[in-house]
Design an enzyme around this catalytic site. Structure first.
Site, PDB file in Angstrom:
ATOM      1  CB  SER A 119      -1.023   0.039   1.131  1.00  0.00           C
ATOM      2  OG  SER A 119      -1.939   1.098   0.877  1.00  0.00           O
TER       3      SER A 119
ATOM      4  CG  HIS B 269       2.448  15.544   5.204  1.00  0.00           C
ATOM      5  ND1 HIS B 269       2.574  15.777   3.857  1.00  0.00           N
ATOM      6  CD2 HIS B 269       1.464  14.623   5.339  1.00  0.00           C
ATOM      7  CE1 HIS B 269       1.680  15.044   3.202  1.00  0.00           C
ATOM      8  NE2 HIS B 269       0.997  14.335   4.075  1.00  0.00           N
TER       9      HIS B 269
ATOM     10  CB  CYS C  10      -3.425  -4.932   2.011  1.00  0.00           C
ATOM     11  SG  CYS C  10      -2.492  -4.838   0.484  1.00  0.00           S
TER      12      CYS C  10
END
Length: 170
Positions: free
Chosen positions: A97, A102, A117
Site C-alpha cells: 500500500s 509531512h 494489506c
C-alpha cells in the site's frame, strides 16, 4: 521505480492470541492466500525532532527507503517534495500500500501514515520508525516524543483478533 504492472497484494494472516509458529513477523511470502480487502493502518506523530532533519528532502527520503527496507515491505516508487517556505512531504508507494509523511520543522514535528494489506505486522515496526525519524533536536533538552495509533481495517472472515503486544517503545 514507476510501474503500471498489476501486482498481487499479500494477504493478511493473523495468528490467534498466544500462538507462536516461529515465523518471521515480517514474512509476507504466503502467496497462495487470496487477497482480502483488509489491512492495517499505523499513524505516528513525533515531536521534538531536529528541524534540519525535518527540512532535508534527501535525509527524509533515505530514512523512508531505510524504513521500507528494514520493515521488509516492497517499494514500487517514491517522491519527496520540499515545501515553500519550509517542510517536506514524502510518499512511498508499496506493493502492500503506502507510507506517507509531512514535516513541520519550525514545530519540530513529523506526522506519518503507513497502511499495509500484507501479512507483516506493523506494531513491531515502531522501534524502526523511532530509530530512523526521532532524531533529537540540538535545541531541546528532552528526547523526541512519539505517539501512535494502530487499527485493523477492511473486511476479513472472522476478523481474527490482533495479537496483543506490549508497547515496543517502553
Amino acid at each position: 521505480l514507476n510501474s503500471t504492472a498489476e501486482v498481487k497484494c499479500p494477504s493478511s494472516n493473523y495468528e490467534e492470541e498466544g500462538e507462536d509458529d516461529g515465523k518471521d513477523i515480517f514474512d509476507t511470502s504466503d502467496e497462495d492466500e487470496p487477497h482480502l480487502p483488509a489491512g492495517q493502518h499505523l499513524l505516528v506523530d513525533i515531536k521534538g525532532v531536529d528541524s534540519n532533519f525535518l527540512n532535508s528532502e534527501e535525509r527524509l527520503a533515505q530514512a523512508m527507503v531505510d524504513l521500507i527496507d528494514e520493515s521488509k515491505l516492497t517499494l514500487l516508487s517514491y517522491h519527496c517534495h520540499s515545501l515553500v517556505p519550509i517542510g517536506v512531504s514524502c510518499v512511498g508507494v508499496l506493493i502492500e500500500s503506502h507510507v506517507a509523511f509531512h514535516t513541520w520543522p519550525k514545530e519540530s514535528v513529523i506526522a506519518m501514515d503507513i497502511f499495509t494489506c500484507g501479512a507483516g505486522l506493523l506494531i513491531p515496526v515502531l522501534p524502526i520508525i523511532k530509530n530512523l525519524f526521532a532524531i533529537p533536536s540540538h535545541d531541546l533538552v528532552d528526547e523526541p516524543t512519539m505517539i501512535w495509533s494502530h487499527k485493523l481495517r477492511g473486511f476479513r472472515e472472522g476478523f481474527a483478533p490482533y495479537i496483543r503486544y506490549e508497547n515496543p517503545l517502553d
